[in-house]
Motif scaffolding. Sequence first.
Motif, PDB file in Angstrom:
ATOM      1  N   LYS A  13     -62.188   3.517  -2.566  1.00 15.86           N
ATOM      2  CA  LYS A  13     -63.260   3.179  -3.166  1.00 15.86           C
ATOM      3  C   LYS A  13     -64.332   2.394  -2.838  1.00 15.86           C
ATOM      4  CE  LYS A  13     -62.784   0.611  -7.497  1.00 15.86           C
ATOM      5  NZ  LYS A  13     -64.217   0.168  -7.522  1.00 15.86           N
ATOM      6  N   SER A  45     -67.868   4.662  -3.574  1.00 14.03           N
ATOM      7  CA  SER A  45     -67.813   4.150  -5.363  1.00 14.03           C
ATOM      8  C   SER A  45     -68.796   3.017  -5.388  1.00 14.03           C
ATOM      9  CB  SER A  45     -66.357   2.849  -6.400  1.00 14.03           C
ATOM     10  OG  SER A  45     -67.032   1.965  -7.337  1.00 14.03           O
ATOM     11  N   SER A  48     -68.234  -2.755  -6.509  1.00  9.03           N
ATOM     12  CA  SER A  48     -66.975  -4.092  -5.491  1.00  9.03           C
ATOM     13  C   SER A  48     -67.332  -4.719  -5.745  1.00  9.03           C
ATOM     14  CB  SER A  48     -67.338  -3.148  -3.938  1.00  9.03           C
ATOM     15  OG  SER A  48     -66.832  -3.946  -3.550  1.00  9.03           O
ATOM     16  N   TRP A  91     -60.642   0.551 -10.998  1.00 11.82           N
ATOM     17  CA  TRP A  91     -59.859   1.222  -9.979  1.00 11.82           C
ATOM     18  C   TRP A  91     -59.642   3.064 -10.734  1.00 11.82           C
ATOM     19  CZ3 TRP A  91     -54.803  -1.964  -7.425  1.00 11.82           C
ATOM     20  CH2 TRP A  91     -55.879  -2.581  -6.993  1.00 11.82           C
ATOM     21  N   PHE A  94     -62.332   5.173 -11.017  1.00 10.14           N
ATOM     22  CA  PHE A  94     -63.155   6.090  -9.341  1.00 10.14           C
ATOM     23  C   PHE A  94     -61.977   7.104  -8.939  1.00 10.14           C
ATOM     24  CE2 PHE A  94     -61.601   6.285  -5.295  1.00 10.14           C
ATOM     25  CZ  PHE A  94     -62.856   6.354  -4.397  1.00 10.14           C
ATOM     26  N   GLU A  95     -60.884   6.871  -9.557  1.00  9.96           N
ATOM     27  CA  GLU A  95     -60.006   8.347  -9.532  1.00  9.96           C
ATOM     28  C   GLU A  95     -60.346   8.962 -10.303  1.00  9.96           C
ATOM     29  OE1 GLU A  95     -58.066   8.109  -6.506  1.00  9.96           O
ATOM     30  OE2 GLU A  95     -58.538   5.776  -6.888  1.00  9.96           O
ATOM     31  N   SER A 119     -58.832   1.341  -3.241  1.00  6.50           N
ATOM     32  CA  SER A 119     -57.806   1.385  -4.292  1.00  6.50           C
ATOM     33  C   SER A 119     -56.597   2.257  -3.789  1.00  6.50           C
ATOM     34  CB  SER A 119     -58.208   1.167  -5.569  1.00  6.50           C
ATOM     35  OG  SER A 119     -57.396   2.223  -6.645  1.00  6.50           O
ATOM     36  N   SER A 122     -55.808   5.764  -5.248  1.00  2.86           N
ATOM     37  CA  SER A 122     -56.227   7.106  -4.805  1.00  2.86           C
ATOM     38  C   SER A 122     -54.865   7.539  -3.933  1.00  2.86           C
ATOM     39  CB  SER A 122     -57.136   6.619  -3.467  1.00  2.86           C
ATOM     40  OG  SER A 122     -58.448   6.225  -3.845  1.00  2.86           O
TER      41      SER A 122
END
Length: 409
Positions: A13, A45, A48, A91, A94-95, A119, A122
């Motif tokens: 990420k 990602s 951030s 997080w 993102f996953e 993260s 992941s």
Amino acid sequence: MRNSYDRIWYVSKYANIAKYGADTRQAYFCKEFVKMGYDVTLLLSNSSHLYSTLPQFRGPFKKETYNGVNVVWLNVIQYQNPNSIFRILSWIHFELLVLIYGLKNRKVKPDVVIASSLSILSAISGSIFKRCLRSKFIFEVRDIWPQSLIELKGLKRSHPLVCFLSWVEKLGYRRSDVIVGTMGRLRLHVERQIKEFKNVTCIPHGVSVEFYENEQVEIEKCYVERYFSVHKPNLVYAGSFNQAYKLSRFIALAKNAKGVDVNFILIGDGPEAEKLKEQSKGISNLTIASKVNRAALNSVLRHADVLLHSFDEKPVFKYGVSPNKFVDYMYAGKPTICIGNVYCPMLEESGAGVVIAPDDAQAFYESVNDYLKMSKEEKVELGIRSRQYILNELSYEKLAEKYSELFSN
């Protein structure tokens, strides 16, 4: 050369590339893997707290090519405060997008998936890809979570977030084929958590030779004139001002520097900045200096006599530390004094510095005096030895070779 059909997905990420701020560890490894003949995709990602120039776009994915690497940006929930709930939501988002990307591209499935924390979530994606895509799963641990949350943020082990992340951590350890850690003693932590033997390999933070040889810039002369003393030895810390480093130690050492005429300089910024500025008021031999771009940092560190670092007294650090700043310190060729109960092979193996126990002012100033008394020839030798170590042991080219051996083992 490797076969082009050997496909790697590197999921992280907080990775980045130079176009949007800086090449991170993951970007350097990806470039080296491409040189070795691998087909590499970096999933990262656009949200951030570390970078303010990440790409903003519509839709879930943005694809581009960078030095032969297939870069896939994931458009996730934005946040600014690293302590915000939106960070955790980011997080999760993102996953979810990582899994959607994997589903959409299952016909070109990876041979190897590297899931890199943070993260730590992941580890879930890596586990699913291993099961559903038959990929080899490498879990890369750069921060030990949730242990860091407990020790550095004060969360209780019974906290729901800690319990959930602890489950994720154990999942990653158990389901992964290989665990890669940046800390030398990670195996001890892994075996303590899951009570079984695992293949744990240390691959520390690396060095981009190209960055040091071709991307350096000089700091403005006025910066050095403003913060550095021409009459006293300069003891310099450069990096993040955060709780984990307990920089208040240097304020106490400066305040109680009896009979030792030195100038402390703390360079950087971070969540502890205002607190440190308040604590340092009225201390004439300590200055807090503004943050320096990393490309110009080496030109600043050359003016230091001794470089400083510190770690808070937390058990998480006993598994090993290899902070990026030590690479900068060692390339500058200046001796380093690190305060803390830590294991740091970089300093110990290279002879570039020493680690001393916390709250031992006498040992600190004895080390300072030892370094200040070094002859010109000894200082040159230390600088040569430090640079040689990082080039021989920590270049991304050599570390990538070590990493690639894990793909087929």
